[in-house]
Structure formats: C-alpha cells, structure tokens
Write a protein that holds these residues in place. Sequence first.
Motif, short mmCIF file in Angstrom:
data_model
loop_
_atom_site.label_atom_id
_atom_site.label_comp_id
_atom_site.label_asym_id
_atom_site.label_seq_id
_atom_site.Cartn_x
_atom_site.Cartn_y
_atom_site.Cartn_z
N ASP A 131 0.89 -1.24 0.22
CA ASP A 131 0.15 -0.49 -0.44
C ASP A 131 1.15 1.05 0.60
O ASP A 131 1.49 1.81 1.25
CB ASP A 131 -0.83 0.38 1.26
CG ASP A 131 -1.52 0.90 1.26
OD1 ASP A 131 -1.79 2.04 0.57
OD2 ASP A 131 -2.65 1.22 1.97
N TRP A 132 1.55 1.79 -0.95
CA TRP A 132 2.01 2.72 -1.06
C TRP A 132 1.88 4.57 0.09
O TRP A 132 2.50 5.00 0.26
CB TRP A 132 1.97 3.42 -2.75
CG TRP A 132 3.18 5.08 -2.82
CD1 TRP A 132 2.86 5.77 -3.33
CD2 TRP A 132 4.71 3.82 -2.77
NE1 TRP A 132 4.18 6.55 -3.04
CE2 TRP A 132 5.46 5.66 -2.68
CE3 TRP A 132 5.56 2.98 -2.29
CZ2 TRP A 132 6.63 5.80 -2.47
CZ3 TRP A 132 6.04 4.00 -2.35
CH2 TRP A 132 7.38 5.09 -2.13
N TYR A 165 10.17 -2.03 -1.32
CA TYR A 165 9.62 -1.44 -1.76
C TYR A 165 11.01 -1.30 -2.80
O TYR A 165 12.02 -0.08 -2.56
CB TYR A 165 9.03 0.12 -1.78
CG TYR A 165 7.74 -0.51 -1.24
CD1 TYR A 165 5.95 -0.11 -1.87
CD2 TYR A 165 7.75 -1.02 0.27
CE1 TYR A 165 4.73 -0.31 -1.51
CE2 TYR A 165 6.22 -0.63 0.60
CZ TYR A 165 4.68 -1.15 0.08
OH TYR A 165 3.55 -1.11 0.82
N GLU A 173 7.67 -0.57 -7.62
CA GLU A 173 7.71 -1.83 -7.26
C GLU A 173 7.67 -2.28 -5.78
O GLU A 173 8.15 -1.65 -5.14
CB GLU A 173 7.85 -2.53 -8.37
CG GLU A 173 7.50 -4.05 -8.44
CD GLU A 173 8.21 -4.89 -9.21
OE1 GLU A 173 8.30 -5.81 -10.54
OE2 GLU A 173 8.66 -3.59 -10.27
N SER A 174 6.43 -2.97 -5.68
CA SER A 174 6.87 -3.51 -4.00
C SER A 174 6.78 -5.16 -4.27
O SER A 174 7.39 -5.48 -5.31
CB SER A 174 5.53 -3.64 -3.75
OG SER A 174 3.94 -4.50 -4.55
N TYR A 178 2.94 -6.61 -5.64
CA TYR A 178 0.91 -5.90 -6.07
C TYR A 178 0.75 -4.84 -6.01
O TYR A 178 -0.29 -3.89 -7.29
CB TYR A 178 0.39 -5.65 -4.55
CG TYR A 178 -1.29 -5.74 -4.12
CD1 TYR A 178 -1.60 -6.82 -4.27
CD2 TYR A 178 -1.57 -4.95 -3.68
CE1 TYR A 178 -3.05 -6.15 -4.31
CE2 TYR A 178 -2.69 -4.16 -3.51
CZ TYR A 178 -3.54 -5.37 -3.99
OH TYR A 178 -5.08 -5.12 -3.55
N HIS A 179 1.81 -3.28 -5.79
CA HIS A 179 1.82 -2.26 -6.19
C HIS A 179 2.91 -2.07 -6.56
O HIS A 179 3.89 -2.40 -7.20
CB HIS A 179 2.23 -1.76 -4.92
CG HIS A 179 2.65 0.25 -5.35
ND1 HIS A 179 1.00 0.79 -4.98
CD2 HIS A 179 3.58 0.63 -5.91
CE1 HIS A 179 1.53 1.86 -6.11
NE2 HIS A 179 3.02 2.51 -5.94
N ASN A 181 3.95 0.72 -10.31
CA ASN A 181 3.42 2.28 -11.17
C ASN A 181 4.55 2.15 -11.99
O ASN A 181 5.99 2.44 -11.95
CB ASN A 181 3.42 2.80 -9.60
CG ASN A 181 3.90 4.23 -10.80
OD1 ASN A 181 3.15 4.27 -12.05
ND2 ASN A 181 3.57 5.82 -9.67
#
Length: 444
Positions: A131-132, A165, A173-174, A178-179, A181
């Motif tokens: 969760d950024w 991250y 990127e996680s 999951y995240h 961008n």
Amino acid sequence: MISPYTTLSYSWGTGASGPSRTTKNNFHEHLCDISWSKLTKTVQDAIYVTHALDIKFLWVDSLCIIQDDPKDWENEAAKMSDIFAGSELTIAALGAIDSCVGLKIDSMAPPIYDPPEEEYEGALIRWPVADWGRLEQSHLFSRGWVFQEMLLSRRKLHFAEDQVYWHCRCLVESEDRYHINHEGELRPSKVMTNEDWHDLMFVYSGKDFTFNTDRLAALAGVVKWYSKEYNVTPLLGLWRETLSLDLAWLSVGREGDGGAPRKSTIAGLPSWTWLVWDDCVRFPQLPRVREHVPFLRVIYCSINWVGEPMTSALKSVDLRVQAPIKTLTLTLPQEPEVVGLRLNGLEQSEVILDELGWSSIPYRDSFQSETVDVLILEGIRGYGHTTKSHVTFLVVQEIPGTTAFPRYKRIGAGQMRLVDSSDDDLAQLPSIFSDSVERIVDLI
C-alpha cells in the motif's frame, strides 16, 4: 573518480535513541575506526544492505558531518544535492521512528508463498499487501530533511514494516508485486513548470522539523539542483525568472492549528518569501497555466549570505521591482454566508492577509474596512474553453523612510477573476486597475 556509495535516509530520534555522531572530540578516532557496537541498529542494517549489494561505502549524515562544528555542518549541508544525486542507492528506513529500530529486516514476516517462476503471475507472497499510500503517511516521509533526500536520489530501497519497495525515476514496485507504477517518480523533471515547483513547495512547507530554523537549510539541495539544471536564479524559495507567478503564495496554516499562522524564527527573512512563515503554503488554485503576462518586472535583486547559500545566516536581502500599484479598500462580501475579504466589494476578488491565515477570517461585526495598496503581479489564463482568466496581486503596506525608492512590506495576496471571453487581452489591466500608477519600489 568517486567510488560507488549508498546513502541512508532515516529518522534520528532523540536522546538515547539518536544515532552515533561524529564530533570534534572523536573526529580523529572515527577516521581510523568506528566500533560496531557504537553504531545504532539502523546504521548496522544499512551497512549490511550495502555490503550485500557489493558496494563498499555508505554515507550517513550523523557520522560524515561533524555535528558540533557549525562550519563543517554548513559546508556539508550545502552539498546535499550532490551527495544524494550521486548515490547509487538511498536506503530508506520507513518502518523506524528512530535510529535504534533498524530496517526491520529481522522482524519481517517470511513470504506466505514463493511460487516457481512459471507460476508467478498473480501470486501473492506477502501480507498485508503493498500500500504505497500507507508508506506516504509514514513517519519518515513527514520529516523535512527527508524531502530532498527522496527527491534527489536516483534510486531508493524503502524498508517498510512488512516488505521492501523499489523506487526509481521510471518505476515503483513492491516486493509482492501488488503495487507497480511504471511512471515512477518523474521529479526533478526534464522541464520545470511553475506548477511543478508550486506543488513541491506545498508539500515541503507541510513537513515537520525538530528545529524549525532548519527549514531553509533543508531546502538547499533541491534549490541548488534546480538552479543548476534549469539555469534559474533562486530567491529564498522563489525564482527571479518567474517571480511574478511565485509571489502570489498564500499561508494556509497546518491541520489542527485552526489556521493560525506561525512566524518563522529564521533571522533576516523578508516579508515576500513564504519561508517567513512556519506554515503550509499554497499558490493560487488556478488551472494549469496556458498563458501568462507579468505586470511585475525585477529591476534588481541580491541575496548575500554569511557563508554558504541557504545553510548559513542571511547577511542582506535586496529586491527592487517595477509594477502597477493602486490604493483600494478591503471589505467583507455582502452575503453573510460568504467568508473572506474582497476588493471594494467585488465578489470576483479574493484576498488573504498573511497575519490572518487562510481559515482565520475576521468577525463580520468587528471588521473595519481597510485601505491598502495593491501591487499587480500577473494576468493568467488556464486551459479549457470555459476557463476564466485571473489577475494575481500582492497586498502591500508602505514603510515610511527617506530611501531612494519607496519601501513596501507584503501583508497579503489575492486574485481576481476576469471575464469569460476567450479573446480578452491579458496584457491590459482590468478596468478596476486601469488607473494604477507604475512605480519602482523595494520589497522588504
């Protein structure tokens, strides 16, 4: 040629939880050796990560700057743009509120499921999921000094509570994927616009400092980078080349403070820079600028420092401008439900006085109409067929004296909406300002 190195971005903490420091007394000792046991957990973990990446050197501010030597601190703080921009990687301790907590490497839960490569699509290997937004609310991101460390670093490894991250210019990127961008962080960008800088200063002005006097020094690296990259002249958080746009900042206070402005304790700041307030500031909430015509012209400006720019004390500040000036009256709007101040009752104008702040409005039954001088800054038109044009201005107060040019102190700022017409001439002052007098004045 400088050997590759990493940098550490972390929260110091206070007292016993603060990091090991290099001082005048232990400087020569630290040149020879620093005992592992004297290093805090966050620094130890950062050394481990650096070695794991096969990089030999790590830059840590508390160790690489002599903390009780003002001159060394001033010189090294002025180099922050080069230090973080030149680093191979910045290690960010997002999950630590002080330097004793570490990077949480040992306490991170093991992956729930580590699938074979061919099964990787859609697999979740960490919980909770990335969760950024939660990271942006972390303690580390709230710190003022960290702002330029994050902005100037080419690559960052963020160690959060539950996973790592990756963050570079083109990708965020996680660890659990999951995240992702692919736009990443594009600032500092190749082309600087006023909106970019205004957005950055809105964010920066809301950051926290242990010592509020650091607000100027902690911006030095970013200012130096932008000044060099875009060949622009810095003016205490503003730029000479775009001064007519930059001067229209508004002090909006901080959440929970009731909008009450807080004066800066940095000595020598003039009234026209937003740094004179220890508050969050914003610039006029206009659409992205399509066209602008400056009415203010810089005649002369000079900022002199005792030592390094931004990190030493101010010696003198001189700013001489030419602009249309007119005396008008501040009034409250006629409608009781409308708050704010207007010029001569014109509802399309909006005025914010610095001493009052954005949300602190005079009581209607006690406010007395006040005559003020208005210095016109810019005519602005944004994008869109229905976008209205605006004029921005400063509210100023003349300071009596026998100087060569009149001296004015900024006491507020505002904007006035113009007509809807798509062919209105921005180069012409609106009718209310048509009889303004063009003057050369010193802003102090």
